[in-house]
Scaffold this motif. Structure first.
Motif, mmCIF file in Angstrom:
data_model
loop_
_atom_site.group_PDB
_atom_site.id
_atom_site.type_symbol
_atom_site.label_atom_id
_atom_site.label_comp_id
_atom_site.label_asym_id
_atom_site.label_seq_id
_atom_site.Cartn_x
_atom_site.Cartn_y
_atom_site.Cartn_z
ATOM 1 N N ASP A 1 0.844 -3.362 -7.692
ATOM 2 C CA ASP A 1 0.877 -2.488 -6.525
ATOM 3 C C ASP A 1 -0.405 -2.600 -5.740
ATOM 4 O OD1 ASP A 1 3.245 -1.308 -6.903
ATOM 5 O OD2 ASP A 1 2.439 0.332 -8.107
ATOM 6 N N THR B 1 -3.071 -1.102 -3.645
ATOM 7 C CA THR B 1 -3.380 0.293 -3.363
ATOM 8 C C THR B 1 -4.511 0.414 -2.362
ATOM 9 O OG1 THR B 1 -4.684 0.155 -5.349
ATOM 10 C CG2 THR B 1 -2.593 1.296 -5.524
ATOM 11 N N GLN C 1 3.976 7.836 8.760
ATOM 12 C CA GLN C 1 2.899 7.481 7.824
ATOM 13 C C GLN C 1 1.982 6.468 8.494
ATOM 14 O OE1 GLN C 1 4.131 6.448 3.772
ATOM 15 N NE2 GLN C 1 2.894 4.585 3.880
ATOM 16 N N GLN D 1 -1.446 3.780 7.836
ATOM 17 C CA GLN D 1 -2.247 3.102 6.811
ATOM 18 C C GLN D 1 -3.117 2.050 7.470
ATOM 19 O OE1 GLN D 1 1.492 2.222 5.097
ATOM 20 N NE2 GLN D 1 1.312 -0.004 5.385
ATOM 21 N N PRO E 1 8.070 5.336 6.731
ATOM 22 C CA PRO E 1 8.036 4.669 5.429
ATOM 23 C C PRO E 1 9.429 4.133 5.084
ATOM 24 C CG PRO E 1 7.244 6.945 5.274
ATOM 25 C CD PRO E 1 7.761 6.760 6.657
ATOM 26 N N ARG F 1 10.782 3.710 2.309
ATOM 27 C CA ARG F 1 11.464 4.428 1.232
ATOM 28 C C ARG F 1 12.252 5.625 1.783
ATOM 29 N NH1 ARG F 1 6.185 5.603 1.291
ATOM 30 N NH2 ARG F 1 5.608 7.797 1.236
ATOM 31 N N HIS F 2 11.808 6.144 2.934
ATOM 32 C CA HIS F 2 12.541 7.242 3.564
ATOM 33 C C HIS F 2 13.906 6.747 4.055
ATOM 34 C CE1 HIS F 2 13.258 10.907 5.780
ATOM 35 N NE2 HIS F 2 13.510 10.190 6.867
ATOM 36 N N ARG G 1 10.641 0.086 -1.792
ATOM 37 C CA ARG G 1 10.288 1.410 -2.321
ATOM 38 C C ARG G 1 8.788 1.606 -2.382
ATOM 39 N NH1 ARG G 1 15.001 0.765 -5.924
ATOM 40 N NH2 ARG G 1 16.635 1.965 -4.883
ATOM 41 N N HIS G 2 8.039 0.545 -2.127
ATOM 42 C CA HIS G 2 6.585 0.653 -2.234
ATOM 43 C C HIS G 2 6.037 1.634 -1.204
ATOM 44 C CE1 HIS G 2 2.358 -0.337 -2.291
ATOM 45 N NE2 HIS G 2 2.596 -0.776 -3.508
ATOM 46 N N LYS G 3 5.024 2.379 -1.612
ATOM 47 C CA LYS G 3 4.570 3.451 -0.725
ATOM 48 C C LYS G 3 3.922 2.929 0.560
ATOM 49 C CE LYS G 3 0.074 4.940 -2.736
ATOM 50 N NZ LYS G 3 -0.678 3.774 -2.541
ATOM 51 N N LEU G 4 3.493 1.664 0.576
ATOM 52 C CA LEU G 4 2.895 1.134 1.806
ATOM 53 C C LEU G 4 3.859 0.256 2.606
ATOM 54 C CD1 LEU G 4 -0.738 0.210 0.652
ATOM 55 C CD2 LEU G 4 0.034 2.268 1.802
#
Ligand code: HEM
Ligand SMILES: Nc1nc2c(c(=O)[nH]1)N[C@H]1C(S)=C(S)[C@@H](COP(=O)(O)O)O[C@H]1N2
Ligand SMILES: [Mo]
Length: 581
Positions: free
Chosen positions: A384, A386, A447, A449, A469, A471-472, A510-513
């Motif tokens: 991941d 980060t 989001q 970044q 994002p 994943r949303h 699904r990765h948060k970024l």
């Protein structure tokens, strides 16, 4: 246009515009879309001045002459001659290790064989972005070394415009922007080279051979100095039976094997987003361009080492040297030379074969590369990323790439209308197929970044990206259990014709970024960067982040899309599909 095969008809309608691609490079087509462009002799920047590195030739020649003169004078001095008598070159306290075992001679040959391909593929990679920097943002003019003209200020200059070609005997395969194939060569042979190196390391230490390579006494330093003076004075030390190296030789070999090679591996890995993003402050200090520049300096060391080492094989006793390293015997006869000649012939044949073979069997090279190293390389996707950066890291410049906008009347109309008519279609293996307008997307959770963009070609840049994002979206459309990948279709076509697309595994989504970005650096995304919507997926290289997104389709497999390789560049430019490095 011919109707799409039945399998494709079940896909999103945009899939009909994906094109197949050949198994080889068609030179006329390749050269039409990216015509050959020559590199220049490297120029190095010192302050504001650009200096041709060919100046190094007369400077080095003059330095060598002065060095020889000084060394010869030094040897007239009794104290120096005393010093040389006391430290003749070989440290007396260093244990002697007679003989070069068969495994060592074989590994020495393999190392030499692999090295040539690694270096040639490396130069080819460099030719795709012929500039080296110490700063992460790659702003034109800030490079310290360039193999091309300055970036023109009078026109839009993309990273692809910047790539240069190489002669086929130098790069593999030489063609402009053939980085996809060069990387397969570089990485697969790196793998073999590293396995060979690790085996060498183990064998070295389970036998007593390590004692020849590792300096075991401080005396190695005065002996190295003494050897250097003797060589420089052209009055060489007497030949040794090779059971012990002289100080200079030992330090050089030790540095090359125990320091330069591991550093080279580390700096190679640090150029990919997976390692760079994972390593926190280390990844920031040794950022992609620093790692790339050190990797290049490492390359220069190997070139220098191989050149000097090769010359010394010839001038310090060719018969004895080849007897030792190629035949493994101590003899007054020319036993090793035939082996040496055969070894060099193998290397020359393979050398000449590599580029034509790669052009003719490009798909095979891609598949072989994927077989040898693809899985291992893909493993890094599990890391991941980060690492996020801060506002002050944002790059003043961000290289554009390839097409600057989708070349269609529909897009231009949509752009003129401020994307009020834009729809993002999401379908395939999902419970709730949906179409989102630009307003819908902007009303979703937002989001931001600050991350580094790693283009495969070698440049990087930091920007702040904002959007929805991924994943949303995944939660809204609910992919079914069969869905393993998502296809991201662009509104734009690629250089070779056919729609641009990329396939991502569910894990990336699904990765948060992972983001569908509509803002860059707090401003609406500009057209050339993918307006209205582009993908950000921070554990992959740049080409995987589709710009001008039109639709996302969840699928079980992608073998029936395009040429079946999982993306536009994978199909047409023989890139790899999982690209965390
Ligand atoms: C296991 C060892 C190595 C690894 C993992 C490695 C990895 C890499 C990577 C990831 C790149 C950048 C590719 C890209 O961004 O498209 C690269 C480029 C390059 N490598 Fe290596 N490499 C290794 C060994 C070597 C060696 C031994 C040499 C030469 C002696 C070498 C010479 C080069 C050169 C000249 C480039 C192009 C540099 C650039 O574009 O800045 N590499 N390598
Ligand atoms: N549709 C489309 N998306 C694309 C490309 C492209 O040519 N077409 N180029 C890719 C490449 S190679 C890179 S490096 C990034 C560049 O993004 P940037 O223009 O914002 O720097 O976009 C990627 N997405
Ligand atoms: Mo790229």
């Amino acid at each position: 246009m011919a109707t799409a095969p039945a399998s494709v008809r079940t896909h999103d309608p945009l899939a009909a515009d994906l094109t197949p691609a050949g198994a080889r490079i068609q030179l006329d087509e390749w050269n039409r879309y990216i015509p050959p462009r020559r590199p220049i002799v490297p120029h190095i920047r010192i302050g504001h001045r650009w200096i041709n590195v060919l100046w190094a030739v007369p400077i080095a020649a003059a330095a060598l002459i002065i060095l020889i003169a000084v060394a010869q004078e030094l040897r007239q001095i009794p104290a120096i001659e005393d010093f040389i008598r006391r430290y003749p070159g070989v440290a007396q306290a260093q244990p002697a290790v007679p003989g070069f075992p068969g495994w060592m001679r074989l590994q020495h040959f393999l190392n030499m064989f692999f090295m040539y391909f690694i270096m040639r593929a490396g130069i080819q990679i460099l030719a795709d972005h012929p500039r080296l920097y110490w700063n992460r943002d790659c702003t034109p003019g800030t490079e310290w070394l360039r193999f091309s003209h300055p970036v023109p200020a009078y026109r839009m200059w993309t990273a692809k415009d910047d790539a240069v070609s190489l002669p086929g005997w130098l790069g593999i395969p030489g063609l402009r922007h053939s980085i996809g194939l060069a990387r397969w060569w570089h990485f697969s042979v790196n793998f073999l080279w590293t396995v060979n190196g690790v085996a060498f390391f183990v064998l070295l230490f389970v036998t007593d051979q390590w004692m020849r390579l590792v300096p075991l006494t401080w005396e190695v330093f005065p002996n190295a100095l003494s050897t250097a003076i003797q060589y420089a004075s052209l009055n060489f030390p007497p030949p040794e039976p090779w059971s012990r190296f002289n100080g200079l030789q030992q330090l050089t070999y030790f540095f090359t094997f125990f320091i330069a090679a591991p550093v080279q591996i580390a700096m190679g890995l640090l150029q990919g987003p997976a390692f760079s993003n994972k390593l926190g402050w280390l990844g920031r200090v040794l950022n992609r361009q620093v790692a790339r520049s050190i990797h290049f300096l490492g390359f220069c060391w190997f070139v220098f080492f191989i050149a000097v080492h090769g010359v010394f094989v010839f001038i310090t006793g060719l018969r004895q040297n080849t007897n030792h390293m190629f035949a493994g015997v101590e003899s007054a006869h020319w036993v090793g030379l035939p082996y040496f000649i055969v070894a060099m012939a193998i290397i020359i044949v393979a050398w000449l074969w590599a580029s034509p073979f790669t052009i003719k069997h490009a798909r095979l090279v891609q598949k072989t590369g994927r077989f040898v190293i693809g899985g291992l390389k893909g493993l890094a996707e599990r890391w991941d990323p980060t690492s996020e950066l801060t506002e002050k890291d944002i790059s003043p410049h961000h290289w554009p790439n390839q097409h600057l906008l989708p070349d269609s009347p529909e897009y231009k109309a949509m752009l003129a209308g401020g994307f009020a008519d834009y729809r993002l279609r999401i379908g395939g293996l999902v419970e709730h197929p949906q179409e989102f307008s630009f307003a819908d997307l902007k009303a979703m959770p937002k989001q931001s970044q600050i991350t580094t963009h790693f283009c495969i070609q070698g440049w990087s840049g930091v920007a702040k990206w904002s959007g929805v994002p991924m994943r949303h979206i995944v939660e809204l459309v609910r992919p079914t259990k069969q869905a393993r990948y998502a296809v991201f279709y662009s509104m734009a076509f690629g250089d070779d014709g056919g729609r641009y697309y990329e396939v991502h595994p569910m894990k990336n989504l699904r990765h948060k970024l992972t983001l569908l970005a509509y803002e860059m650096n707090d401003e609406p995304l500009r057209v050339m960067h993918g307006a209205p919507l582009r993908l950000r997926c921070e554990n992959e290289l740049g080409f995987r982040m589709v710009k001008w997104l039109a639709a996302i389709e969840f699928v079980h497999d992608y073998a029936d899309l395009g040429a079946g390789q999982g993306g536009y560049n994978d199909d047409h430019e023989f890139y790899g599909h999982r690209m965390p490095i």
